[in-house]
Every structure is written in C-alpha cells, then in structure tokens.
Design a protein around this motif. Structure first.
Motif, PDB file in Angstrom:
ATOM      1  N   UNK A 122       0.821  -1.214   0.000  1.00  0.00           N
ATOM      2  CA  UNK A 122       0.000   0.000   0.000  1.00  0.00           C
ATOM      3  C   UNK A 122       0.857   1.266   0.000  1.00  0.00           C
ATOM      4  N   UNK A 123       2.152   1.135   0.275  1.00  0.00           N
ATOM      5  CA  UNK A 123       3.042   2.296   0.264  1.00  0.00           C
ATOM      6  C   UNK A 123       4.482   1.804   0.226  1.00  0.00           C
TER       7      UNK A 123
ATOM      8  N   UNK B 246      -5.509  -0.025  -4.359  1.00  0.00           N
ATOM      9  CA  UNK B 246      -5.395  -1.030  -3.299  1.00  0.00           C
ATOM     10  C   UNK B 246      -6.647  -1.895  -3.257  1.00  0.00           C
ATOM     11  N   UNK B 247      -7.799  -1.256  -3.284  1.00  0.00           N
ATOM     12  CA  UNK B 247      -9.070  -1.995  -3.205  1.00  0.00           C
ATOM     13  C   UNK B 247      -9.227  -2.907  -4.422  1.00  0.00           C
ATOM     14  N   UNK B 248      -8.882  -2.408  -5.618  1.00  0.00           N
ATOM     15  CA  UNK B 248      -8.988  -3.246  -6.826  1.00  0.00           C
ATOM     16  C   UNK B 248      -8.089  -4.479  -6.718  1.00  0.00           C
ATOM     17  N   UNK B 249      -6.872  -4.287  -6.233  1.00  0.00           N
ATOM     18  CA  UNK B 249      -5.946  -5.417  -6.118  1.00  0.00           C
ATOM     19  C   UNK B 249      -6.487  -6.470  -5.159  1.00  0.00           C
ATOM     20  N   UNK B 250      -7.007  -6.031  -4.029  1.00  0.00           N
ATOM     21  CA  UNK B 250      -7.566  -6.984  -3.065  1.00  0.00           C
ATOM     22  C   UNK B 250      -8.792  -7.676  -3.644  1.00  0.00           C
ATOM     23  N   UNK B 251      -9.650  -6.933  -4.319  1.00  0.00           N
ATOM     24  CA  UNK B 251     -10.844  -7.534  -4.920  1.00  0.00           C
ATOM     25  C   UNK B 251     -10.473  -8.609  -5.928  1.00  0.00           C
ATOM     26  N   UNK B 252      -9.448  -8.357  -6.753  1.00  0.00           N
ATOM     27  CA  UNK B 252      -9.040  -9.354  -7.749  1.00  0.00           C
ATOM     28  C   UNK B 252      -8.460 -10.607  -7.075  1.00  0.00           C
ATOM     29  N   UNK B 253      -7.678 -10.417  -6.010  1.00  0.00           N
ATOM     30  CA  UNK B 253      -7.133 -11.564  -5.292  1.00  0.00           C
ATOM     31  C   UNK B 253      -8.245 -12.400  -4.669  1.00  0.00           C
TER      32      UNK B 253
ATOM     33  N   UNK C 271      -9.479 -16.405  -5.335  1.00  0.00           N
ATOM     34  CA  UNK C 271      -9.424 -17.462  -4.325  1.00  0.00           C
ATOM     35  C   UNK C 271      -8.660 -17.146  -3.060  1.00  0.00           C
ATOM     36  N   UNK C 272      -8.039 -15.981  -2.964  1.00  0.00           N
ATOM     37  CA  UNK C 272      -7.335 -15.604  -1.741  1.00  0.00           C
ATOM     38  C   UNK C 272      -8.332 -15.357  -0.617  1.00  0.00           C
ATOM     39  N   UNK C 273      -7.997 -15.832   0.577  1.00  0.00           N
ATOM     40  CA  UNK C 273      -8.899 -15.646   1.719  1.00  0.00           C
ATOM     41  C   UNK C 273      -8.371 -14.616   2.722  1.00  0.00           C
ATOM     42  N   UNK C 274      -7.039 -14.418   2.705  1.00  0.00           N
ATOM     43  CA  UNK C 274      -6.419 -13.519   3.679  1.00  0.00           C
ATOM     44  C   UNK C 274      -5.456 -12.592   2.956  1.00  0.00           C
ATOM     45  N   UNK C 275      -5.473 -11.316   3.317  1.00  0.00           N
ATOM     46  CA  UNK C 275      -4.585 -10.323   2.701  1.00  0.00           C
ATOM     47  C   UNK C 275      -3.834  -9.587   3.794  1.00  0.00           C
ATOM     48  N   UNK C 276      -2.526  -9.404   3.576  1.00  0.00           N
ATOM     49  CA  UNK C 276      -1.694  -8.592   4.463  1.00  0.00           C
ATOM     50  C   UNK C 276      -1.271  -7.334   3.717  1.00  0.00           C
ATOM     51  N   UNK C 277      -1.631  -6.173   4.250  1.00  0.00           N
ATOM     52  CA  UNK C 277      -1.246  -4.891   3.655  1.00  0.00           C
ATOM     53  C   UNK C 277       0.167  -4.546   4.100  1.00  0.00           C
ATOM     54  N   UNK C 278       1.017  -4.184   3.128  1.00  0.00           N
ATOM     55  CA  UNK C 278       2.449  -4.009   3.384  1.00  0.00           C
ATOM     56  C   UNK C 278       2.901  -2.573   3.227  1.00  0.00           C
ATOM     57  N   UNK C 279       3.874  -2.206   4.045  1.00  0.00           N
ATOM     58  CA  UNK C 279       4.574  -0.935   3.925  1.00  0.00           C
ATOM     59  C   UNK C 279       5.639  -0.876   5.002  1.00  0.00           C
ATOM     60  N   UNK C 280       6.646  -0.011   4.814  1.00  0.00           N
ATOM     61  CA  UNK C 280       7.642   0.149   5.868  1.00  0.00           C
ATOM     62  C   UNK C 280       7.025   0.767   7.119  1.00  0.00           C
ATOM     63  N   UNK C 281       6.018   1.601   6.951  1.00  0.00           N
ATOM     64  CA  UNK C 281       5.270   2.165   8.080  1.00  0.00           C
ATOM     65  C   UNK C 281       3.840   2.403   7.623  1.00  0.00           C
ATOM     66  N   UNK C 282       3.048   1.345   7.621  1.00  0.00           N
ATOM     67  CA  UNK C 282       1.696   1.424   7.064  1.00  0.00           C
ATOM     68  C   UNK C 282       0.822   2.430   7.813  1.00  0.00           C
ATOM     69  N   UNK C 283       1.119   2.646   9.107  1.00  0.00           N
ATOM     70  CA  UNK C 283       0.284   3.551   9.896  1.00  0.00           C
ATOM     71  C   UNK C 283       0.263   4.967   9.352  1.00  0.00           C
ATOM     72  N   UNK C 284       1.329   5.358   8.631  1.00  0.00           N
ATOM     73  CA  UNK C 284       1.378   6.727   8.116  1.00  0.00           C
ATOM     74  C   UNK C 284       0.838   6.812   6.689  1.00  0.00           C
TER      75      UNK C 284
END
Length: 475
Positions: free
Chosen positions: A176-177, A204-211, A215-228
């Motif tokens: 996501x960043x 981001x939403x489109x990528x998750x929707x396609x996954x 058939x993907x059931x779980x998604x982990x959003x990635x970034x060096x500091x996702x909170x920001x």
C-alpha cells in the motif's frame, strides 16, 4: 512498457517468430529479507512475463538470474555475496546469462557493487522494477554493465498495479506504500527505499478484490510504516490508514485482514479502534519497540517513550482483550549499558509479547548510528541477546500452553511440514489462527479430501502446545 527488439528474435529451433511474439526465456529470482521483497519479486515476474520470461526454480536453466536483496543487517549482505560467488560459474556455460542484483543492497551499493563483482551485469533499486525490461535491453543490446539506483520524486513515482499470480495463495501480500520518513538512527530503509509514497486507495481496493475473486482468503497490507499511509497525499478525499482498513474490510469474500509494519508514533486511537470494529481484521499487531530504555530510544530517534508505548499497549488490550502482540528488539545499540538492557528485559516481562524478533545491533552505512562509537563488545551483544531470547522463550511457552483445550478458528494454508515424517501423519494439514499461530492437525479420508481443506476455515481443538506451534484435532 517499452518493447525491446532484442527480445523478439527466433524460436528455440532458430525459426522466425510471428511479429510481437516474445522469445521464450527463463528467469530465476532468489529473494532475501522482508515481505516487501517477496512482493517486489512478484512484480518483477509480472513485468517480465509480457517479454517472454517464465519463472524457473533451476538457476542452471535461466537466461536471467536476479538476487532480490536485503540490507537491514550485515549478515543478509554477506549471504548475498556468497550466493553470487556460487552462481558465477553458470556464466561460463551460458554466454547469454544475465546476472543481476535487485532490492536494498543494490540501492545501497549501486555502481560499487559492479566494481566489487566483475561478473555482475545489472544492479537496480526497488524504484526501478518497472524499468527492468528496458534495463535488460541495455545489458543485452549494448553489452553494458548497468546500475540504476536513482529515486523517483514522490510526484513521479508510479506503483505497478498488481495482478493475481498464476497460482493464487490462500494468503497474499498487497503493497500500500513504499519508503519511510521516520529516519531512525539505526535504520537504512530511508536510504534504500526512499521517502514515503502511498498507493492510491482505489488501486489497493482493486488489487484486493481481484485476489479475493481468484481465491485468496487472507490479505496482508504491506509498507515500511503502514500507519502513516496517506500522509504524503493531499486532498480531503485521501483516506487515513484506518479508513483504508475499513474500505478493505468491506470487500465481499475476504475472510482475514492483516498489516505490517507499524511505528508506535502513528498507532493512533482511530487505528486501535479498528481491532474491535472490523470483522476481518485479525487480532494480531506487530508493534516494534526496539528498546525499553528512554535514553536508548532517544538515541535511536524513535520519538516515543517507554511510558507512551506502554499506554498504547494498554489501549490495544482494552479495545481487543485477546490481541496477540509481537515486537522487534535491538540489543547492543551504541552506548547501551547493562542497566538499559535490564529496562528492555523488564518491558518484555511487563508486556508479555506472544513473540519477538530480537537482533544484535548491526552498523548500517550512512545511518546516524554508524557515526556513534560501537562501544558494546560483540561477546556482550551475544550475551544480551541470549538473555532476551531466554526470557521471551519462557513467556512464549506459557502463552502457548494456555491454548491447550481451546477451540480455535484456523485458516488452512496447505500440508503440514510434519506430513512427510510418517504414514500416520501423511494427511496432516497446517494453518494459522487469527492471532498468527501455526496449528497442525490431521484430516481423514486421504489426499483428495486433504487438499479440499486448503483455503477453508477449520475449527480445531488444541491438544498440545509445541514451542512455536500448536497440534490439535478437528472439533
């Protein structure tokens, strides 16, 4: 994406290919380091596919070998250099082989890496994954040895919109960043990944929707500091990270949502509330503390105090009593005293993390800490690390033991690693709880039915706690 003429030549028997048909080539990528590098490897394969490349697990078969590297600690760099030496002989048997280094070591070393390794053809940083086809054109067409490590300006950086892989996994990563603006004194990430750039929320939403559709059931959003997330963007319509989590949580078919990595300064109340408000957000939070000493935290430029960190932990547990917490610890930071190490140990005893990632301090070039005197002897670092790990082992064993007799929801990922140890365990499967603990359990009725469990939510009663996993039976 620019089509490169040298990739459109002849077929395997020398026959001319139809116009626009990529010549068949094979790429072998070895990935070191964090989940961001795993995700970057997926993007490398994605951008190469239209140019006739297919992935291979056999480096001897490859026309292109890439090491996607990590430079967070010196050991990872040494491992990469050793692997380059093992791969070098392949160039003697394949004149067409291109050997390249990507990722954080590539960004850190750049042209110096080409000087160190005379048989290396290509060096490129994370910002230039999308440029890989044109970089290969320069290497193959002009016979150049190429280094490309310039950072794009924030306004010019463009994310590659991710496509689902050919074989979709039960659990997938979505970036996501990229980058980090915190500039902690020990951390090389700002120098290897650049400044923070947030991906458009709609992408981001489109990528998750396609996954999820694949058939993907779980998604982990990635970034060096996702909170920001979103702070580098402008406009009233840009969501905060908590708002992005709420959008992803609403995607039909998604069962579980995770994220990593976080900085305590940006773990604000709105984010903490998500752990009680969102159906899919798992009760697991990796919140790096690094040290329990306020003086060391100031030297690390962490921008929070021990007390402030513990207040956030208290808020998390008040909102979500069953939340599992993990953290990062660095021992032997320049100037760390025995008393300051005791403060870290007391913090571990007070918080009682489910798990930790603990490391000896490793000097990283270009960081502020590298200018400090590394005053803690190596043998003292080893002893301190051993004490930290021994304390956490006791805490982890107790927390794992508490699961015995509990009935847990497990997302099944595939066969257990124990499944090869004997006929009795032949159809043993593994999955993870929402708190990110591995659970192994047998399933009845043979291979066909065992495979049908993959991607399903199983209800498992825990019979035995191991050191780092649980064993149970289907409830």
């Amino acid at each position: 994406m620019t089509t490169t003429t040298n990739l459109f030549q002849t077929g395997p028997g020398g026959e001319p290919l139809a116009a626009g048909t990529p010549r068949r080539r094979f790429v072998h990528v070895q990935t070191f380091g964090c989940q961001m590098n795993v995700n970057d490897t997926d993007r490398i394969l994605q951008v190469l596919t239209p140019f006739g490349y297919a992935a291979t697990d056999d480096p001897a078969q490859a026309d292109l070998i890439l090491l996607n590297t990590c430079s967070v600690r010196d050991k990872a760099e040494q491992k990469m250099m050793s692997q380059l030496g093992r791969l070098a002989p392949l160039k003697e048997y394949n004149d067409d082989l291109v050997l390249g280094v990507a990722g954080c070591v590539a960004q850190q070393e750049g042209e110096r890496l080409l000087q160190k390794v005379p048989y290396l053809d290509l060096v490129f940083g994370p910002d230039h994954v999308g440029d890989l086809p044109s970089l290969l054109d320069r290497v193959r067409g002009s016979k150049e040895r190429v280094s490309e490590t310039t950072f794009f300006k924030r306004k010019d950086y463009a994310f590659i919109e991710a496509e689902p892989p050919a074989e979709v996994r039960v659990s997938e990563f979505v970036t996501i960043m990229k980058g980090c603006d915190k500039v902690c004194s020990f951390c090389i990430v700002p120098f290897t990944r650049g400044r923070e750039v947030s991906k458009d929320a709609d992408m981001v939403v489109r990528e998750v929707e396609r996954l999820v559709a694949a058939g993907t059931r779980e998604v982990t959003l990635l970034g060096q500091n996702v909170n920001s997330y979103g702070k580098d963007l402008r406009g009233d319509r840009v969501p905060t990270f908590a708002q992005l989590l709420r959008r992803v949580d609403a995607i039909p078919g998604l069962e579980r949502l995770r994220f990593t990595t976080s900085h305590p300064m940006d773990a604000i109340d709105d984010l903490i509330a998500c752990f009680s408000d969102l159906r899919t957000l798992c009760e697991y939070f990796h919140l790096p503390v690094q040290s329990g000493s306020d003086r060391v935290l100031r030297a690390m430029r962490r921008s929070y105090t021990r007390e402030g960190y513990l207040e956030k932990v208290a808020k998390l547990r008040a909102r979500c009593p069953g939340i599992a917490l993990s953290t990062d610890i660095i021992v032997g930071f320049p100037g760390e005293t025995d008393e300051e190490l005791e403060e870290t140990l007391s913090l571990l005893a007070e918080v009682r993390y489910d798990s930790i990632f603990a490391f000896k301090y490793s000097e990283r070039p270009g960081t502020k800490a590298a200018e400090m005197e590394d005053s803690v002897p190596e043998e003292v670092k080893r002893e301190r690390l051993a004490r930290v790990l021994a304390l956490q082992d006791e805490v982890t064993r107790a927390r794992m033991k508490a699961y015995e007799g509990e009935t847990l929801e497990v997302l099944v990922e595939g066969p257990s690693r124990m499944a090869s140890k004997g006929v009795a365990d032949r159809w043993q499967m593994m999955g993870r709880t929402r708190t990110n603990i591995i659970v192994n359990f047998p399933v009845p009725m043979g291979e066909f039915w065992a495979k049908r469990w993959i991607g399903q939510l199983a209800t498992v009663t825990v019979e035995e706690a191991k050191s780092n996993s649980l064993f149970g039976r289907l409830a």
